[in-house]
Design an enzyme around this catalytic site. Structure first.
Site, PDB file in Angstrom:
ATOM      1  N   HIS A   3       0.756  -1.236   0.105  1.00  0.00           N
ATOM      2  CA  HIS A   3       0.172   0.016  -0.057  1.00  0.00           C
ATOM      3  C   HIS A   3       0.784   1.306   0.100  1.00  0.00           C
ATOM      4  CE1 HIS A   3      -2.683  -3.046   1.559  1.00  0.00           C
ATOM      5  NE2 HIS A   3      -3.654  -2.139   1.209  1.00  0.00           N
ATOM      6  N   ASP A  13      -4.388  -6.065  -7.834  1.00  0.00           N
ATOM      7  CA  ASP A  13      -4.685  -5.388  -6.798  1.00  0.00           C
ATOM      8  C   ASP A  13      -4.532  -3.862  -6.923  1.00  0.00           C
ATOM      9  OD1 ASP A  13      -4.901  -5.080  -4.016  1.00  0.00           O
ATOM     10  OD2 ASP A  13      -2.999  -5.933  -3.230  1.00  0.00           O
TER      11      ASP A  13
END
Length: 486
Positions: free
Chosen positions: A177, A249
């Protein structure tokens, strides 16, 4: 001509579909929508949001969510699936299958037909910042067996699964992230560990696979897995014969967005072999718009061929047909049966380490729990002191609670009740707090360490521990029963 945005999976800013977002969807036939906690409110309101999304797109589009179980749940008002790690402790393939069904029932109740779960990452490194309890364990064969069973349970109940994060996120110290992890392992090492569950998933023909934003320089020194033709078209499609949907993702995550800003990586993901490009603006539509422009430019230049767009779009349409989002109500009777299973699993997975003080229901008990904890990564919530107190007070009416993060207040509470046993709770993902470490040294012989999230925290404090493998309602009920019985 295929509209390239038909390969995008986008997010929405809030709990209702605004007129502007409805117009945007009508003009951009995206491949699906991913919901987050901010989109989930009352069942009726969320179901209406989903209906309006489908009406705007004029088809039974894929609606996705992360409903893994344990700490990664978006819908919280239905029976909560256990952590994969708890299922790993049970090592029960049938329980894993039924857990996948339970997760699916809570989604189809709203019309959600795609679950970005389960994680098939092998928990190679216990200090990994984003996997931990999301993994079925450290043994690749067990992760394969239980993870495939969970995914099959989901799909048998009508919800498309997305096993993740191929080729494996279990041996990183960097959160994708935030930045790009690098796993410098040989192919042989990956085949012996990380690849075992994903190869099993491919051979089981599960509906979709989600990629990892990780660089594996010994296989592809230039491109992260999400953008790697070697890993997507070569290994997953070519060698393992996988024909389901490959979804990336989120492309706004730091691992990709910092290196390929403005949607530059979207076209590359498609040419590498992905069928669906997940992009989340978290309320900022300009992020999605940038990816639309980038994909259109890639199509116009020929960087992404019409054949590749057609193939990707066709796979998504096939998934829509195979997993229609027709609402299937989650009846009260079924919920009660599922709650019974969840409580049984919570009891069986709970682990007691060492001998702690006996708790007398008629006497004072001190609970030290942190008022808040850092989340980050995929996590959306944690257990609060109020929730812990609500679970324990019916059994221990003289319970006194203090904020563990306020060390002075915590010490005062223990001194005010010098003969009372103490329950010191670890409720975070990132290790025991300094306050917990300081206080634990003063509580030898009179305290239990309640390890409610990260089981590895049990070794961090010199106290006997009760490891619950989760903090949802079945875990807290099993915890209360254990404390009463000891």
């Amino acid at each position: 001509m295929i509209r390239p945005e038909s390969t995008l999976i986008i997010d929405l800013p809030g709990a209702d579909l605004s007129a502007a977002d409805a117009r945007w969807l009508a003009a951009h036939p995206v491949g699906g929508v991913c919901l987050f906690a901010r989109n989930i409110t009352t069942p009726d309101r969320t179901a209406r949001l989903i209906r309006e999304v489908r009406a705007a797109l004029e088809r039974d589009v894929l609606i996705a969510i992360d409903q893994e179980g344990g700490a990664v749940l978006r819908r919280l008002d239905v029976p909560p699936p256990p952590t994969p790690q708890a299922l790993g402790a049970l090592a029960d393939e049938d329980a894993a299958f039924r857990a996948g069904q339970i997760a699916a029932r809570g989604l189809l109740d709203l019309g959600i037909n795609w679950n970005f779960a389960p994680s098939l990452d092998v928990n190679v490194d216990p200090l990994n910042p984003v996997i931990g309890e999301r993994s079925f364990g450290t043994d690749p064969a067990q992760v394969a067996r239980l993870g495939v069973a969970w995914a099959r349970g989901s799909e048998a109940a009508g919800v498309l699964s997305a096993v993740k994060h191929y080729p494996g996120h279990g041996d990183t110290r960097v959160d994708s992230h935030e930045d790009l992890p690098v796993v410098n392992k040989s192919r042989a090492a990956l085949e012996a560990a990380e690849w075992v569950p994903f190869r099993a998933a491919a051979h089981a023909a599960l509906g979709s696979v989600m990629t990892a934003h990780i660089l594996y320089p010994q296989l592809d020194p230039e491109w992260p897995a999400t953008l790697s033709r070697t890993l997507l078209s070569g290994v997953l499609r070519g060698e393992w014969g996988y024909q389901g949907v490959i979804v990336t993702d989120a492309m706004d995550m730091g691992a990709i967005a910092r290196r390929y800003p403005g949607g530059q990586a979207a076209g590359r993901a498609l040419t590498a072999g992905a069928d669906a490009v997940l992009v989340c603006g978290h309320g900022d539509r300009s992020v999605t718009d940038a990816h639309v422009r980038a994909l259109r430019a890639a199509q116009a230049s020929g960087a992404v061929s019409e054949a590749r767009l057609h193939e990707a779009s066709a796979r998504l349409r096939l998934a829509e047909q195979r997993f229609p989002g027709q609402v299937q109500p989650y009846r009260a009777g079924q919920q009660a049966l599922d709650q019974t299973d969840l409580l049984a699993w919570a009891r069986a997975a709970l682990r007691v380490q060492g001998n702690g003080p006996r708790l007398d229901p008629a006497a004072p008990v001190v609970l030290l729990a942190p008022s808040h904890t850092a989340l980050g990564g995929p996590y959306g919530d944690h257990v609060t002191p109020a929730q812990l107190e609500a679970a324990l007070r019916p059994h221990f009416p003289q319970l006194t609670t203090a904020d563990l993060l306020d060390e002075a207040a915590a010490r005062q509470a223990t001194r005010a009740h010098p003969d009372a046993p103490v329950l010191l709770a670890s409720t975070g993902r990132w290790g025991a707090t300094p306050q917990a470490q300081h206080l634990a040294a003063t509580l030898t012989g009179r305290a239990w360490h309640l390890c409610l999230w990260n089981p590895d925290d049990a070794a961090a404090l010199p106290l006997p521990a009760i490891v619950t493998h989760g903090f949802r309602s079945p875990n807290l009920q099993a915890l209360a029963e254990t404390l009463i019985a000891r």
